[in-house]
Motif scaffolding. Structure first.
Motif, PDB file in Angstrom:
ATOM      1  N   LYS A  34       0.836  -1.190   0.000  1.00 13.87           N
ATOM      2  CA  LYS A  34       0.000   0.000   0.000  1.00 13.87           C
ATOM      3  C   LYS A  34       0.874   1.245   0.000  1.00 13.87           C
ATOM      4  N   ALA A  35       0.470   2.232  -0.794  1.00 14.59           N
ATOM      5  CA  ALA A  35       1.203   3.490  -0.868  1.00 14.59           C
ATOM      6  C   ALA A  35       0.209   4.635  -0.992  1.00 14.59           C
ATOM      7  N   LYS A  36       0.640   5.823  -0.584  1.00 13.51           N
ATOM      8  CA  LYS A  36      -0.201   7.013  -0.677  1.00 13.51           C
ATOM      9  C   LYS A  36       0.518   8.047  -1.533  1.00 13.51           C
ATOM     10  N   VAL A  37      -0.187   8.645  -2.485  1.00 10.11           N
ATOM     11  CA  VAL A  37       0.382   9.635  -3.396  1.00 10.11           C
ATOM     12  C   VAL A  37       0.555  10.948  -2.641  1.00 10.11           C
ATOM     13  N   THR A  38       1.789  11.491  -2.640  1.00 12.18           N
ATOM     14  CA  THR A  38       2.056  12.750  -1.947  1.00 12.18           C
ATOM     15  C   THR A  38       2.120  13.935  -2.907  1.00 12.18           C
ATOM     16  N   SER A  39       2.729  13.753  -4.080  1.00 19.38           N
ATOM     17  CA  SER A  39       2.807  14.855  -5.036  1.00 19.38           C
ATOM     18  C   SER A  39       2.899  14.325  -6.454  1.00 19.38           C
ATOM     19  N   ILE A  40       2.507  15.175  -7.398  1.00 23.53           N
ATOM     20  CA  ILE A  40       2.511  14.821  -8.816  1.00 23.53           C
ATOM     21  C   ILE A  40       3.236  15.920  -9.575  1.00 23.53           C
ATOM     22  N   THR A  41       4.167  15.514 -10.456  1.00 25.63           N
ATOM     23  CA  THR A  41       4.924  16.467 -11.267  1.00 25.63           C
ATOM     24  C   THR A  41       4.766  16.100 -12.730  1.00 25.63           C
ATOM     25  N   ASN A  42       4.298  17.055 -13.547  1.00 28.11           N
ATOM     26  CA  ASN A  42       4.197  16.845 -14.990  1.00 28.11           C
ATOM     27  C   ASN A  42       5.533  17.211 -15.622  1.00 28.11           C
ATOM     28  N   VAL A  43       6.242  16.210 -16.141  1.00 32.21           N
ATOM     29  CA  VAL A  43       7.535  16.429 -16.765  1.00 32.21           C
ATOM     30  C   VAL A  43       7.343  16.872 -18.206  1.00 32.21           C
ATOM     31  N   ASP A  44       6.449  16.193 -18.885  1.00 35.84           N
ATOM     32  CA  ASP A  44       6.183  16.437 -20.293  1.00 35.84           C
ATOM     33  C   ASP A  44       4.678  16.346 -20.490  1.00 35.84           C
ATOM     34  N   GLU A  45       4.246  16.435 -21.730  1.00 34.47           N
ATOM     35  CA  GLU A  45       2.818  16.331 -22.032  1.00 34.47           C
ATOM     36  C   GLU A  45       2.268  14.954 -21.671  1.00 34.47           C
ATOM     37  N   LYS A  46       3.078  13.920 -21.838  1.00 35.18           N
ATOM     38  CA  LYS A  46       2.640  12.545 -21.589  1.00 35.18           C
ATOM     39  C   LYS A  46       3.400  11.846 -20.462  1.00 35.18           C
ATOM     40  N   VAL A  48       4.598  11.703 -16.465  1.00 41.06           N
ATOM     41  CA  VAL A  48       4.228  12.204 -15.151  1.00 41.06           C
ATOM     42  C   VAL A  48       5.064  11.478 -14.092  1.00 41.06           C
ATOM     43  N   HIS A  49       5.635  12.236 -13.147  1.00 43.19           N
ATOM     44  CA  HIS A  49       6.341  11.659 -12.010  1.00 43.19           C
ATOM     45  C   HIS A  49       5.439  11.770 -10.786  1.00 43.19           C
ATOM     46  N   VAL A  50       5.239  10.650 -10.093  1.00 45.13           N
ATOM     47  CA  VAL A  50       4.372  10.603  -8.927  1.00 45.13           C
ATOM     48  C   VAL A  50       5.209  10.206  -7.716  1.00 45.13           C
ATOM     49  N   GLN A  51       5.222  11.046  -6.681  1.00 44.64           N
ATOM     50  CA  GLN A  51       5.921  10.743  -5.435  1.00 44.64           C
ATOM     51  C   GLN A  51       4.950  10.023  -4.505  1.00 44.64           C
ATOM     52  N   VAL A  52       5.395   8.892  -3.939  1.00 48.02           N
ATOM     53  CA  VAL A  52       4.546   8.119  -3.041  1.00 48.02           C
ATOM     54  C   VAL A  52       5.284   7.829  -1.736  1.00 48.02           C
ATOM     55  N   VAL A  53       4.498   7.521  -0.696  1.00 50.40           N
ATOM     56  CA  VAL A  53       5.031   7.066   0.583  1.00 50.40           C
ATOM     57  C   VAL A  53       4.465   5.675   0.805  1.00 50.40           C
ATOM     58  N   VAL A  54       5.358   4.684   0.954  1.00 50.15           N
ATOM     59  CA  VAL A  54       4.953   3.294   1.122  1.00 50.15           C
ATOM     60  C   VAL A  54       4.795   3.003   2.613  1.00 50.15           C
ATOM     61  N   GLU A  55       3.664   2.359   2.965  1.00 48.45           N
ATOM     62  CA  GLU A  55       3.432   1.987   4.364  1.00 48.45           C
ATOM     63  C   GLU A  55       4.339   0.829   4.749  1.00 48.45           C
ATOM     64  N   VAL A  56       4.913   0.903   5.942  1.00 47.21           N
ATOM     65  CA  VAL A  56       5.768  -0.154   6.451  1.00 47.21           C
ATOM     66  C   VAL A  56       4.944  -0.994   7.407  1.00 47.21           C
ATOM     67  N   VAL A  57       4.866  -2.295   7.128  1.00 47.63           N
ATOM     68  CA  VAL A  57       4.105  -3.208   7.972  1.00 47.63           C
ATOM     69  C   VAL A  57       5.086  -4.057   8.757  1.00 47.63           C
ATOM     70  N   LYS A  58       4.978  -3.993  10.086  1.00 45.82           N
ATOM     71  CA  LYS A  58       5.856  -4.797  10.934  1.00 45.82           C
ATOM     72  C   LYS A  58       5.244  -6.178  11.105  1.00 45.82           C
ATOM     73  N   LYS A  59       6.047  -7.193  10.902  1.00 43.52           N
ATOM     74  CA  LYS A  59       5.580  -8.555  11.078  1.00 43.52           C
ATOM     75  C   LYS A  59       5.704  -8.919  12.552  1.00 43.52           C
ATOM     76  N   SER A  60       4.685  -9.591  13.077  1.00 45.48           N
ATOM     77  CA  SER A  60       4.718  -9.975  14.482  1.00 45.48           C
ATOM     78  C   SER A  60       5.609 -11.198  14.664  1.00 45.48           C
ATOM     79  N   LYS A  61       6.249 -11.255  15.803  1.00 45.28           N
ATOM     80  CA  LYS A  61       7.133 -12.381  16.113  1.00 45.28           C
ATOM     81  C   LYS A  61       6.293 -13.595  16.479  1.00 45.28           C
ATOM     82  N   PHE A  62       6.773 -14.767  16.148  1.00 45.30           N
ATOM     83  CA  PHE A  62       6.101 -16.011  16.482  1.00 45.30           C
ATOM     84  C   PHE A  62       6.319 -16.294  17.959  1.00 45.30           C
TER      85      PHE A  62
END
Length: 72
Positions: A34-46, A48-62
């Motif tokens: 899962k990721a959330k879009v933080t910003s969008i940059t139009n480089v050219d007409e077609k 697009v650069h999209v900056q995202v932040v990826v959620e870190v999920v901690k795995k539980s210990k057995f």
């Protein structure tokens, strides 16, 4: 069609051809994470650069139940 490049900080995560560009604040799944879009940059007409932040999920210990082990 837009060439959309997804970045986390300066690391390129994914490049895709999409019909529509994701909006800012939208939740996106990239490589099964899962990721959330933080910003969008139009480089050219077609292009697009999209900056995202990826959620870190901690795995539980057995948890080991010591009561089930044989006593010697």
């Amino acid at each position: 069609m837009f060439a959309v490049h997804f970045f986390e900080k300066k690391n390129l995560l994914l490049s895709q051809f999409l019909n529509s560009v994701p909006t800012e604040g939208e939740d996106v799944k990239i490589k099964g994470r899962k990721a959330k879009v933080t910003s969008i940059t139009n480089v050219d007409e077609k292009v697009v650069h999209v900056q995202v932040v990826v959620e870190v999920v901690k795995k539980s210990k057995f948890v080991v139940d010591n009561a089930k082990k044989k006593k010697r």
